[in-house]
Each structure stands twice: as C-alpha cells, then as structure tokens.
Motif scaffolding. Structure first.
Motif, short mmCIF file in Angstrom:
data_model
loop_
_atom_site.label_atom_id
_atom_site.label_comp_id
_atom_site.label_asym_id
_atom_site.label_seq_id
_atom_site.Cartn_x
_atom_site.Cartn_y
_atom_site.Cartn_z
N UNK A 53 7.99 3.45 7.99
CA UNK A 53 6.88 3.32 8.74
C UNK A 53 6.19 2.45 8.04
N UNK A 54 5.07 1.92 8.82
CA UNK A 54 4.23 0.89 8.39
C UNK A 54 4.83 -0.62 8.51
N UNK A 55 4.03 -1.58 8.28
CA UNK A 55 4.57 -3.13 8.60
C UNK A 55 4.19 -3.94 7.60
N UNK A 56 4.95 -5.04 7.12
CA UNK A 56 4.79 -5.99 6.01
C UNK A 56 6.16 -6.21 5.45
N UNK A 57 5.84 -7.14 4.23
CA UNK A 57 7.02 -7.66 3.59
C UNK A 57 6.63 -7.88 2.13
N UNK A 123 15.57 -6.66 7.55
CA UNK A 123 16.10 -7.46 6.53
C UNK A 123 15.36 -7.46 5.04
N UNK A 124 15.76 -8.03 4.16
CA UNK A 124 15.08 -8.26 3.04
C UNK A 124 14.14 -9.25 3.02
N UNK A 125 13.06 -9.58 2.07
CA UNK A 125 13.57 -8.97 0.68
C UNK A 125 12.93 -7.44 0.69
N UNK A 126 13.65 -6.65 -0.41
CA UNK A 126 13.35 -5.18 -0.58
C UNK A 126 12.95 -4.83 -2.00
N UNK A 127 12.05 -4.13 -2.21
CA UNK A 127 11.53 -3.50 -3.33
C UNK A 127 12.19 -2.21 -3.30
#
Length: 351
Positions: A53-57, A123-127
C-alpha cells in the motif's frame, strides 16, 4: 497542511479500494485488510501473499517473527503507507501464502521474498524491517542483496548469533521440543481430530495449540473480531503452516551460523535497533519475575542487539521502555518514527 493531510488519506483509501480487485477488502486501511488474501506472487516454487500500500521510494518491507505473519504489522503498515510504499507478506506456508520448498532457511526465505517483490514490479531500494526471527531473514536479505538495501530497522529482533555461546545453546535446547509439539497439532488438523490443549499460565484459561503457538496468543486484543476470527481459522486448518514453522525452528542454528559467517558492513546506510528490554515476553502484565536469571537474559539480549550498531556508521539503538517484545503493538509510534528516520536519512544519502 490540512489539504495535504486529506490528500494523503484519500490516496490510501483509493489504494485500499483498488486492492479489492486483487482479492483484498475494499474498506478503509484497517486490520480487516489482513483477513483476506492480498496479491499472490510467484517466487521460486511457491506463491507469496503480499500486501502493498502507498507510493514512494524506498519501499518499506516487513518480515514478522516466528509464529507470526502479515497481521503483525497491522498497526504500523497503514501509517507508514501515508508517506511511502509499504509491503508486508506471509512467508511460504503461512497465512495465505502457498507452501514452499524445504528446508525453510533464512537464505531460502530471503531469496523468495526478493523474487516475489521483483515479480510484483517492486524494485529496490528497500528499507527492511524485521521483528524477532524476521530479523534473521532481513539481515540475510541484506547480506545477499546489499545493493538493493537502503536501510534496516530491527524490532526487538533475535540476536542469538551474537549472544554468548552458552546462552545460544540453552535457547536451542529450549526450542528443541517445539517442532514436535507443532507436529502434534498439525497431525490433529490433518486427521480432523480435536486440537491438543497446552499448559497455560496461572489464572489463564486453557487454550488449544492453535491459540498458543501464533503471535502472542489468540485472541489478540489489538485486532478487530474479524481479523481474530480469520487468524484463528487459519491456525486451526492450515497443515502447511505447521510444517513451515517446524522447519523454520529446526533451521535456526544453521541460520545463525550463516549470519556469523556473513557479517557484512552496511557502510553509511541507516540502521535502527529497537530494544524492549522484555525480549521473549509477549505481554507486560504476564512478565516473569525479575529473577537474577531473567535479568541476566534480558541484559545479554540487549548487549547482543547493541552489537548491530557496528554494522553501520549511522546506527542507533532505541529503547521502548513500556513494551513487550511486540513493540509494533505496544508502542507502534516507536516503530513508525524509527522507519521514518531511516526513510528520511536514506533519501538524504541518495541525493
């Protein structure tokens, strides 16, 4: 500011409604979302159930503790989704996910998660956010795919690989009987027999194995009746989940050995270590007496968790002073604020 807030809430509501077409509830982003499948995504011989859910990186990715699945994040994920994309999931064999190949090692779990995220177009990056045993999995993920990692939040995660050897061996002995107990429950379900009851604490009602093995016991006071009913139904009917958790427990020693052999620097990536001081305690009101042995256990656990601070030049240990090991239930703002801090600093680092 008020208009921005309204737009954020509308964005999350629209996402929840659109998720209804993928098998999730279309209501507001409350915990009933987790009472239905999210999006099933193929991953290395299985399908994982994802709730995004949500958007952003960067995308925030949650992995839950042993005996838990996605509802463990019901109080924090929707809040974090107000300012970036947030994804929780059920490990293979658990929750709404399909069974996965054996054995259930942290390496296999990390590879499945990464494949599922990529197949879902995330895709990444991931927290990476890991609670208890989930901490083993997200640290393993970071070791294998460090280039895709923006930061790490460990929520009273298991630090067994960094504890004194005698303490680690004692934990292994204490856990040795769990797979057998799980299989007794599993076999009763498979044979359509009454579920075994397990010993309860003083003054506590007797509960079946399905009520005691998962999360911190069922029903969970922090959940709606609808979610409690669905979680208990899964615990009473899913044979594959017992197989998965039995294997995960049996593989903990090898998972810890892997982490000892693959201690990799995060450079300047932000790491936040959340420590409750009540590791292994599900409810504060049922906390065991502060005997010298219990106090030593908590002190050694806190020290072991502090050893993660050496993994990054931007690491901090945060103490949740009024929480069980389920900080995401008892002090959700502590988890949300830590993730926000890592999110802000990882974005600053990328500029």
């Amino acid at each position: 500011m008020r208009q921005i807030r309204i737009r954020q809430l509308l964005a999350v509501l629209i996402l929840a409604v659109s998720a209804a077409g993928q098998g999730t509830t279309g209501a507001v982003p409350q915990d009933t979302l987790y009472a239905n499948p999210g999006k099933l995504v193929s991953a290395n011989g299985t399908r994982l159930n994802l709730y995004c859910m949500g958007t952003g990186s960067p995308t925030v990715v949650f992995d839950s503790g042993w005996g838990d699945w996605a509802p463990a994040w019901s109080k924090v994920q929707p809040e974090i989704a107000k300012w970036t994309r947030a994804c929780s999931y059920d490990r293979a064999g658990t929750g709404f996910s399909d069974p996965g190949p054996m054995p259930r090692t942290s390496v296999r779990i990390a590879n499945e998660l990464r494949t599922a995220l990529h197949h879902a177009g995330i895709g990444g990056p991931y927290i990476l956010v890991g609670s208890a045993f989930g901490g083993d999995n997200v640290r393993t993920f970071a070791d294998i795919y460090m280039d895709e990692v923006a930061g790490l939040v460990l929520v009273d995660a298991d630090p067994d690989d960094l504890e004194p050897e005698a303490m680690r061996e004692e934990a292994h002995r204490a856990h040795a009987g769990l797979p057998s107990d799980l299989r007794d429950c599993r076999n009763a379900i498979a044979e359509h027999k009454p579920l075994p009851t397990l010993a309860s604490g003083p003054g506590q009602p007797q509960q079946t194995c399905a009520q005691q093995f998962f999360f911190r016991g069922l029903p969970e006071a922090e959940w709606s009746p609808e979610l409690n009913a669905k979680v208990l139904e899964i615990a009473q009917t899913r044979v594959a989940m017992y197989d998965a958790y039995s294997s995960e427990m049996e593989q903990t020693a090898s998972d810890e050995a892997y982490l000892q052999q693959h201690r990799r620097s995060f450079g300047s990536r932000p790491i936040r270590v959340l420590t409750s001081g009540n590791h292994g305690v599900g409810h504060l009101e049922r906390k065991p007496p502060d005997t010298p042995k219990h106090l030593k256990y908590e002190q050694e656990t806190t020290l072991a968790q502090a050893r993660w601070l050496t993994l990054s030049t931007n690491a901090r240990q945060i103490f949740a002073g009024h929480s069980s090991e389920y900080i995401q239930f008892d002090e959700p703002e502590t988890v949300i604020n830590a993730v926000r801090e890592v999110y802000d600093q990882s974005n600053s680092r990328r500029r």
